[in-house]
Design a protein around this motif. Structure first.
Motif, PDB file in Angstrom:
ATOM      1  N   ILE A  47       0.841  -1.210   0.000  1.00 19.41           N
ATOM      2  CA  ILE A  47       0.000   0.000   0.000  1.00 19.41           C
ATOM      3  C   ILE A  47       0.872   1.256   0.000  1.00 19.41           C
ATOM      4  N   GLY A  48       1.941   1.228   0.767  1.00 24.12           N
ATOM      5  CA  GLY A  48       2.833   2.382   0.808  1.00 24.12           C
ATOM      6  C   GLY A  48       3.486   2.656  -0.535  1.00 24.12           C
ATOM      7  N   VAL A  49       3.950   1.613  -1.204  1.00 30.56           N
ATOM      8  CA  VAL A  49       4.612   1.789  -2.504  1.00 30.56           C
ATOM      9  C   VAL A  49       3.621   2.277  -3.552  1.00 30.56           C
ATOM     10  N   VAL A  50       2.444   1.658  -3.609  1.00 24.90           N
ATOM     11  CA  VAL A  50       1.440   2.064  -4.602  1.00 24.90           C
ATOM     12  C   VAL A  50       0.998   3.508  -4.363  1.00 24.90           C
ATOM     13  N   THR A  51       0.784   3.845  -3.098  1.00 24.02           N
ATOM     14  CA  THR A  51       0.358   5.215  -2.779  1.00 24.02           C
ATOM     15  C   THR A  51       1.414   6.232  -3.176  1.00 24.02           C
ATOM     16  N   MET A  52       2.659   5.933  -2.874  1.00 24.50           N
ATOM     17  CA  MET A  52       3.724   6.887  -3.204  1.00 24.50           C
ATOM     18  C   MET A  52       3.962   6.965  -4.708  1.00 24.50           C
ATOM     19  N   ALA A  53       3.812   5.843  -5.416  1.00 24.08           N
ATOM     20  CA  ALA A  53       3.992   5.866  -6.867  1.00 24.08           C
ATOM     21  C   ALA A  53       2.950   6.737  -7.550  1.00 24.08           C
ATOM     22  N   ASP A  68       2.250  16.129   2.933  1.00 26.67           N
ATOM     23  CA  ASP A  68       2.988  15.259   3.849  1.00 26.67           C
ATOM     24  C   ASP A  68       3.087  13.851   3.266  1.00 26.67           C
ATOM     25  N   PRO A  69       4.113  13.578   2.454  1.00 23.22           N
ATOM     26  CA  PRO A  69       4.250  12.242   1.863  1.00 23.22           C
ATOM     27  C   PRO A  69       4.478  11.143   2.898  1.00 23.22           C
ATOM     28  N   VAL A  70       4.975  11.502   4.084  1.00 24.56           N
ATOM     29  CA  VAL A  70       5.172  10.494   5.143  1.00 24.56           C
ATOM     30  C   VAL A  70       3.825   9.900   5.555  1.00 24.56           C
ATOM     31  N   ASN A  71       2.827  10.772   5.635  1.00 20.37           N
ATOM     32  CA  ASN A  71       1.483  10.293   5.972  1.00 20.37           C
ATOM     33  C   ASN A  71       0.954   9.377   4.877  1.00 20.37           C
ATOM     34  N   ASN A  72       1.281   9.688   3.627  1.00 17.28           N
ATOM     35  CA  ASN A  72       0.831   8.845   2.508  1.00 17.28           C
ATOM     36  C   ASN A  72       1.474   7.463   2.562  1.00 17.28           C
ATOM     37  N   VAL A  73       2.774   7.418   2.798  1.00 17.51           N
ATOM     38  CA  VAL A  73       3.479   6.142   2.723  1.00 17.51           C
ATOM     39  C   VAL A  73       3.061   5.185   3.847  1.00 17.51           C
ATOM     40  N   LEU A  74       2.580   5.746   4.954  1.00 18.89           N
ATOM     41  CA  LEU A  74       2.181   4.902   6.093  1.00 18.89           C
ATOM     42  C   LEU A  74       0.689   4.602   6.097  1.00 18.89           C
ATOM     43  N   ALA A  75       0.031   4.790   4.958  1.00 19.03           N
ATOM     44  CA  ALA A  75      -1.416   4.573   4.869  1.00 19.03           C
ATOM     45  C   ALA A  75      -1.806   3.113   5.128  1.00 19.03           C
ATOM     46  N   GLY A  76      -0.876   2.186   4.891  1.00 18.08           N
ATOM     47  CA  GLY A  76      -1.180   0.768   5.065  1.00 18.08           C
ATOM     48  C   GLY A  76      -1.446   0.363   6.505  1.00 18.08           C
TER      49      GLY A  76
END
Length: 265
Positions: A47-53, A68-76
């Motif tokens: 989920i983190g990789v797909v969200t960041m991509a 805040d990309p940190v919040n995005n990457v930890l969405a999983g």
């Protein structure tokens, strides 16, 4: 001191170390637990990789200020918390459903010691998994960002705190699941409470009152307070949210301990 003396009390009953070793063996012998732990880590990373991509650079001053990309990457974490919560529930309800809880209590009559052993083993395992998954997710998701998006580094303000607390959060959810399983002694009931507590009720509260009440629920604390590098308005601060989660976990385990010591197996 011999190993036996180190793990058996003067009454001949298992001490904490022996009880913890028993719980470690039981937890590790279940193939389903290993698969569930692996699913937790893999789902968070995916989920983190797909969200960041799919994350694009913000447009406009205000969007850039709150980006805040940190919040995005930890969405999983939203999915991972469900899996570890269920693992916590099953750690004790599985014994009640199979009847093996009688054997467990015969081997470790001190119920407080038994719950402490389960808490220590589960907390340690999920904490290690959570931290490993959070850091791998962060670095894998960071690598998936396009060159147009600023890549956050572990040395940036708030980043290391967000990643570390996200791993700790999973451990706390697992312990809350264990406490709920101990209180209900029924798998379906406990999992239902986990789903309601972490998904249904906060969603309803957010729909009715915004963040006024919802910000005190674990899922919202994780999403808006812990797993963020930039402060979010109208929610708990990271350390206040973390303190609230610690109090929730302590209260749940205290209630579970009280009920476990007052009911028959």
């Amino acid at each position: 001191m011999s190993s036996t003396a180190a793990t058996v009390t003067g009454t001949g009953r298992p001490g904490f170390a022996a009880a913890a070793r028993m719980e470690w063996i039981k937890l590790g012998s279940l193939r389903s637990t290993r698969w569930a732990l692996a699913a937790t880590a893999l789902s968070m990373i995916a989920i983190g990789v797909v969200t960041m991509a799919n994350t694009r650079a913000p447009r406009g001053t205000e969007a850039a200020r709150t980006f805040d990309p940190v919040n995005n990457v930890l969405a999983g974490i939203a999915l991972g918390q469900l899996i570890v919560g269920v693992i916590g529930v099953l750690m004790i309800t599985g014994e009640y459903s199979s009847g093996s809880i009688r054997s467990t209590l015969a081997a470790v009559p001190d119920r407080r010691r038994l719950l402490a052993a389960k808490t220590a083993v589960l907390g340690t395992v999920v904490l290690a998994l959570g931290e490993a998954a959070a850091f791998v997710t962060f670095f894998a998701g960071r690598a998936a960002l396009t060159d147009a998006v600023h890549r956050p580094g572990p040395g940036d303000a708030g980043v290391l705190r967000a990643v570390v607390l996200s791993g700790v959060y999973l451990a706390l959810v697992g312990l809350i699941g264990l406490a709920l399983g101990t209180m209900t002694r029924h798998t379906a009931s406990a999992i239902g409470i986990v789903v309601g507590l972490f998904y249904v009720v906060p969603a309803v509260a957010a729909g009715l009152t915004g963040t006024t009440i919802a910000k005190f629920f674990p899922t919202l604390i994780a999403a808006n307070s812990l797993a963020v590098a930039k402060p979010v308005a109208d929610v708990l601060s990271p350390w206040t949210g973390f303190t609230v989660l610690l109090l929730y976990t302590a209260a749940a385990l205290a209630a579970a301990d009280w009920l476990l010591r007052r009911r028959d197996a």
